[in-house]
Write a protein that holds these residues in place. Structure first.
Motif, PDB file in Angstrom:
ATOM      1  N   GLU A 297      15.250  14.603  10.248  1.00 13.97           N
ATOM      2  CA  GLU A 297      14.942  14.682   8.989  1.00 13.97           C
ATOM      3  C   GLU A 297      14.489  13.343   8.364  1.00 13.97           C
ATOM      4  O   GLU A 297      13.823  13.106   7.344  1.00 13.97           O
ATOM      5  CB  GLU A 297      16.550  15.008   8.327  1.00 13.97           C
ATOM      6  N   THR A 298      15.060  12.452   8.812  1.00 12.83           N
ATOM      7  CA  THR A 298      14.547  10.909   8.360  1.00 12.83           C
ATOM      8  C   THR A 298      13.282  10.628   8.728  1.00 12.83           C
ATOM      9  O   THR A 298      12.264  10.154   8.102  1.00 12.83           O
ATOM     10  CB  THR A 298      15.389   9.649   8.968  1.00 12.83           C
ATOM     11  N   VAL A 299      12.859  11.022   9.750  1.00 14.19           N
ATOM     12  CA  VAL A 299      11.476  11.160  10.251  1.00 14.19           C
ATOM     13  C   VAL A 299      10.434  11.804   9.485  1.00 14.19           C
ATOM     14  O   VAL A 299       9.460  11.341   9.119  1.00 14.19           O
ATOM     15  CB  VAL A 299      11.181  11.328  11.760  1.00 14.19           C
ATOM     16  N   ILE A 300      10.888  12.890   9.403  1.00 12.52           N
ATOM     17  CA  ILE A 300       9.914  13.810   8.388  1.00 12.52           C
ATOM     18  C   ILE A 300       9.926  13.249   6.931  1.00 12.52           C
ATOM     19  O   ILE A 300       8.700  13.350   6.508  1.00 12.52           O
ATOM     20  CB  ILE A 300      10.710  15.442   8.099  1.00 12.52           C
ATOM     21  N   LYS A 301      10.818  12.644   6.349  1.00  9.28           N
ATOM     22  CA  LYS A 301      10.745  11.936   5.071  1.00  9.28           C
ATOM     23  C   LYS A 301       9.728  10.824   5.343  1.00  9.28           C
ATOM     24  O   LYS A 301       8.839  10.493   4.237  1.00  9.28           O
ATOM     25  CB  LYS A 301      12.059  11.293   4.512  1.00  9.28           C
ATOM     26  N   ALA A 302       9.828  10.023   6.397  1.00  8.59           N
ATOM     27  CA  ALA A 302       8.775   9.122   6.554  1.00  8.59           C
ATOM     28  C   ALA A 302       7.331   9.623   6.745  1.00  8.59           C
ATOM     29  O   ALA A 302       6.450   8.903   6.099  1.00  8.59           O
ATOM     30  CB  ALA A 302       9.344   8.222   8.067  1.00  8.59           C
ATOM     31  N   TYR A 303       7.198  10.857   7.391  1.00  9.28           N
ATOM     32  CA  TYR A 303       5.732  11.323   7.422  1.00  9.28           C
ATOM     33  C   TYR A 303       5.283  11.806   6.060  1.00  9.28           C
ATOM     34  O   TYR A 303       4.030  11.550   5.715  1.00  9.28           O
ATOM     35  CB  TYR A 303       5.772  12.607   8.254  1.00  9.28           C
ATOM     36  N   GLU A 304       6.109  12.055   5.197  1.00 14.85           N
ATOM     37  CA  GLU A 304       5.859  12.452   3.721  1.00 14.85           C
ATOM     38  C   GLU A 304       5.284  11.101   3.210  1.00 14.85           C
ATOM     39  O   GLU A 304       4.262  11.407   2.378  1.00 14.85           O
ATOM     40  CB  GLU A 304       6.897  13.049   3.071  1.00 14.85           C
ATOM     41  N   ARG A 305       5.941  10.145   3.132  1.00 14.64           N
ATOM     42  CA  ARG A 305       5.344   9.005   2.651  1.00 14.64           C
ATOM     43  C   ARG A 305       4.523   8.400   3.154  1.00 14.64           C
ATOM     44  O   ARG A 305       3.533   7.716   2.700  1.00 14.64           O
ATOM     45  CB  ARG A 305       6.682   7.874   2.438  1.00 14.64           C
ATOM     46  N   GLN A 306       4.408   8.376   4.494  1.00 15.27           N
ATOM     47  CA  GLN A 306       2.950   7.748   5.037  1.00 15.27           C
ATOM     48  C   GLN A 306       1.856   8.595   4.933  1.00 15.27           C
ATOM     49  O   GLN A 306       0.688   8.271   4.544  1.00 15.27           O
ATOM     50  CB  GLN A 306       3.262   8.100   6.953  1.00 15.27           C
ATOM     51  N   ILE A 307       1.806  10.160   4.686  1.00 16.09           N
ATOM     52  CA  ILE A 307       0.697  10.802   4.307  1.00 16.09           C
ATOM     53  C   ILE A 307       0.325  10.423   2.911  1.00 16.09           C
ATOM     54  O   ILE A 307      -0.822  10.474   2.489  1.00 16.09           O
ATOM     55  CB  ILE A 307       0.980  12.525   4.323  1.00 16.09           C
ATOM     56  N   PHE A 308       1.405  10.146   2.078  1.00 16.25           N
ATOM     57  CA  PHE A 308       0.871   9.765   0.756  1.00 16.25           C
ATOM     58  C   PHE A 308       0.106   8.427   0.784  1.00 16.25           C
ATOM     59  O   PHE A 308      -0.966   8.117  -0.001  1.00 16.25           O
ATOM     60  CB  PHE A 308       2.227   9.676  -0.303  1.00 16.25           C
ATOM     61  N   ASP A 309       0.592   7.453   1.482  1.00 17.90           N
ATOM     62  CA  ASP A 309       0.230   6.052   1.571  1.00 17.90           C
ATOM     63  C   ASP A 309      -1.392   6.334   2.314  1.00 17.90           C
ATOM     64  O   ASP A 309      -2.197   5.715   1.873  1.00 17.90           O
ATOM     65  CB  ASP A 309       0.814   5.204   2.590  1.00 17.90           C
ATOM     66  N   LEU A 310      -1.622   7.060   3.293  1.00 18.96           N
ATOM     67  CA  LEU A 310      -2.765   7.378   4.127  1.00 18.96           C
ATOM     68  C   LEU A 310      -3.574   7.884   2.964  1.00 18.96           C
ATOM     69  O   LEU A 310      -4.916   7.544   3.020  1.00 18.96           O
ATOM     70  CB  LEU A 310      -2.635   8.120   5.046  1.00 18.96           C
ATOM     71  N   ALA A 311      -3.451   8.693   1.984  1.00 18.54           N
ATOM     72  CA  ALA A 311      -4.297   9.380   0.997  1.00 18.54           C
ATOM     73  C   ALA A 311      -4.982   8.306   0.013  1.00 18.54           C
ATOM     74  O   ALA A 311      -5.896   8.287  -0.215  1.00 18.54           O
ATOM     75  CB  ALA A 311      -3.601  10.590   0.286  1.00 18.54           C
ATOM     76  N   ASN A 312      -3.877   7.565  -0.139  1.00 21.73           N
ATOM     77  CA  ASN A 312      -4.171   6.538  -1.237  1.00 21.73           C
ATOM     78  C   ASN A 312      -5.188   5.534  -0.675  1.00 21.73           C
ATOM     79  O   ASN A 312      -5.980   4.741  -1.447  1.00 21.73           O
ATOM     80  CB  ASN A 312      -2.973   5.658  -2.021  1.00 21.73           C
ATOM     81  N   SER A 313      -4.822   5.033   0.632  1.00 18.47           N
ATOM     82  CA  SER A 313      -5.762   4.004   1.374  1.00 18.47           C
ATOM     83  C   SER A 313      -7.226   4.457   1.603  1.00 18.47           C
ATOM     84  O   SER A 313      -7.922   3.788   1.023  1.00 18.47           O
ATOM     85  CB  SER A 313      -5.031   3.713   2.722  1.00 18.47           C
ATOM     86  N   VAL A 314      -7.431   5.788   1.616  1.00 19.29           N
ATOM     87  CA  VAL A 314      -8.755   6.242   1.683  1.00 19.29           C
ATOM     88  C   VAL A 314      -9.569   6.275   0.402  1.00 19.29           C
ATOM     89  O   VAL A 314     -10.767   6.009  -0.005  1.00 19.29           O
ATOM     90  CB  VAL A 314      -9.073   7.414   2.639  1.00 19.29           C
ATOM     91  N   ARG A 315      -8.702   6.730  -0.728  1.00 23.28           N
ATOM     92  CA  ARG A 315      -9.008   6.610  -1.977  1.00 23.28           C
ATOM     93  C   ARG A 315      -9.455   5.215  -2.271  1.00 23.28           C
ATOM     94  O   ARG A 315     -10.511   5.008  -2.984  1.00 23.28           O
ATOM     95  CB  ARG A 315      -7.840   7.355  -3.039  1.00 23.28           C
ATOM     96  N   VAL A 316      -8.415   4.198  -2.460  1.00 23.33           N
ATOM     97  CA  VAL A 316      -8.718   2.917  -2.716  1.00 23.33           C
ATOM     98  C   VAL A 316      -9.969   2.218  -2.222  1.00 23.33           C
ATOM     99  O   VAL A 316     -10.924   1.657  -2.943  1.00 23.33           O
ATOM    100  CB  VAL A 316      -7.692   2.089  -2.695  1.00 23.33           C
ATOM    101  N   GLN A 317      -9.996   2.525  -0.903  1.00 21.53           N
ATOM    102  CA  GLN A 317     -11.218   1.959  -0.002  1.00 21.53           C
ATOM    103  C   GLN A 317     -12.647   2.676  -0.624  1.00 21.53           C
ATOM    104  O   GLN A 317     -13.640   2.175  -0.251  1.00 21.53           O
ATOM    105  CB  GLN A 317     -10.984   2.377   1.466  1.00 21.53           C
ATOM    106  N   ARG A 318     -12.568   3.673  -1.132  1.00 18.03           N
ATOM    107  CA  ARG A 318     -13.814   4.275  -1.788  1.00 18.03           C
ATOM    108  C   ARG A 318     -14.045   4.047  -3.377  1.00 18.03           C
ATOM    109  O   ARG A 318     -14.597   4.673  -3.971  1.00 18.03           O
ATOM    110  CB  ARG A 318     -14.011   5.931  -1.402  1.00 18.03           C
ATOM    111  N   GLY A 319     -13.101   3.216  -3.950  1.00 15.80           N
ATOM    112  CA  GLY A 319     -13.192   2.842  -5.283  1.00 15.80           C
ATOM    113  C   GLY A 319     -12.751   3.766  -6.071  1.00 15.80           C
ATOM    114  O   GLY A 319     -12.525   3.736  -7.586  1.00 15.80           O
ATOM    115  N   LEU A 320     -11.773   4.846  -5.629  1.00 16.24           N
ATOM    116  CA  LEU A 320     -10.948   5.713  -6.519  1.00 16.24           C
ATOM    117  C   LEU A 320      -9.499   5.012  -6.857  1.00 16.24           C
ATOM    118  O   LEU A 320      -8.756   4.513  -6.140  1.00 16.24           O
ATOM    119  CB  LEU A 320     -11.032   6.911  -5.767  1.00 16.24           C
TER     120      LEU A 320
END
Length: 422
Positions: A297-320
């Protein structure tokens, strides 16, 4: 005070700024109004045009002018310049120190201890593989403390470096040593190749094929990568290190991310490749760590936050702009992932809850626009994200400039993203 003129790309404008002067920084100084000129500058580093060419720079909070002219001198954000040259930047507010390259280890007086030299991974070796095997102490000296430490599924924890999405990192830690390293930032190189390099160059220069052999503890492994998968990812094993190369099908098949893992740790994970194994009957294969339900359960919560971070990382790197976390949407996303897991289906439309729109409305989310990504079977958050980025519709959701918030829900190997704009 003079009126402030709004910035318009392509036009020299004047803007009145209040700046701190004299001693003690802004808090202890005086305020002075100055007038500066702003242009939509373009920057070249070593002959290559920097990605931020629209005259604006995301400073972690909002877009600001990428440079301005004051009394004949051009001022540019230090972080933008340094990171474009492959250098880390940080600020120590307590000691009023800005550092570039490596964070200094200071004593209580704000200086290096007598006789102390700063340990570092050379900037010429700013590659994930250079970090494999170093201690957590050395890691902190080089990269600073992570924003958080996430429990992992495969015998190691992920240290998350997300304070600067343009230089996003996940570093795998086991027994106080680095055993894995992932980045999608073009500030990094791997195997003497810079992220952003075209796939054909990577394949040819490193002599990578769709069949990869590895030997560990007397056991022989052969990994096979199907042709369609080989367009998106490649594998290299050398000196007991496994390098996974992720390519972007929708951006000229360029190298978009890399993950380096020590071979033992890699073999204990859910492999994303077909593998044939040859060994004697007395050998024991490396096994995936067994986790309790609470640990999962703690791993699943971590995956949720990582997916959020990964989405934001590719957005910011493209000027979004980055998305904000939406817990209400995350609750809906979790419920849909659990529904798919429990009832063994994979679809945006549930036999129990209907469409995404039905689910959001039932949860009381009155959205203006919304989108949903789902994935199944990927071994972890990184592989789910990289798969979405190579699927045009999912990618468009992640990079949609009109979306403002994101909630993520994971259950088993089912992943759901709900994008919401109110």
């Amino acid at each position: 005070m003079k009126p402030i003129t709004k910035f318009a790309a392509g036009i020299l404008t004047g803007i009145a700024l209040s700046v701190g002067a004299a001693t003690g920084g802004l808090a202890g100084g005086i305020l002075q109004e100055i007038t500066v000129g702003i242009r939509p500058f373009q920057y070249y580093f070593n002959g290559t045009l920097a990605e931020n060419t629209n005259g604006l720079y995301f400073n972690g909070v909002k877009n600001v002018p990428l440079g301005f002219i004051y009394e004949g001198t051009t001022y540019v954000p230090l972080r933008f310049v340094a990171e474009s040259m492959g250098q880390e930047v940080g600020y120590d507010g307590e000691n009023n120190i800005i550092w570039v390259g490596v964070q200094p280890e200071l004593n209580q007086t704000g200086s290096l201890p007598a006789g102390k030299t700063q340990a570092t991974v050379s900037q010429n070796e700013k590659t994930p593989e250079a970090f494999l095997g170093i201690s957590t102490g050395e890691l902190v000296k080089n990269l600073g403390q992570p924003a958080r430490k996430d429990p992992g599924e495969y015998g190691f924890d992920w240290w998350i470096y997300n304070r600067d999405y343009s230089n996003y990192l996940q570093v795998g830690i086991k027994d106080d040593k680095v055993v894995a390293f992932y980045t999608n930032s073009r500030h990094w190189n791997t195997n003497s190749i810079k992220l952003g390099t075209e796939r054909n160059t990577v394949i040819q220069q490193l002599k990578i094929t769709d069949k990869v052999h590895a030997n560990y503890d007397g056991i022989s492994y052969t990994f096979s990568i199907p042709a369609e998968t080989f367009k998106q990812r490649a594998l290299k094993v050398e000196d007991q290190l496994v390098t996974e190369f992720f390519f972007d099908l929708h951006d000229g098949q360029k190298l978009t991310a890399v993950q380096v893992t020590d071979l033992e740790t890699f073999l204990q994970s859910d492999l994303n490749y077909s593998v044939s194994i040859s060994y004697s009957g007395t050998k024991k294969l490396p096994e995936k760590p067994q986790l309790s339900q609470a640990q999962l359960e703690t791993v699943i919560k971590a995956y949720e936050r990582q997916i959020f971070d990964l989405a934001n990382s590719v957005r910011v790197q493209r000027g979004l702009p980055p998305l904000e976390w939406n817990e209400e949407a995350a609750t809906v996303a979790r419920a849909h992932s659990k529904d798919m897991l429990k009832n063994n289906f994979f679809s945006h439309t549930s036999p129990n809850t209907g469409s995404m729109g039905n689910r959001l409305k039932k949860a009381g989310i009155n959205y203006r626009t919304a989108g949903e990504n789902i994935a199944y079977g990927q071994s972890d958050s990184i592989n789910a994200h990289e798969g979405w980025m190579n699927s045009l519709g999912h990618r468009q959701n992640i990079l949609n400039k009109d979306f403002k918030t994101l909630g993520v829900g994971v259950a088993g190997k089912y992943y759901t993203q709900n994008f919401v704009t109110y």
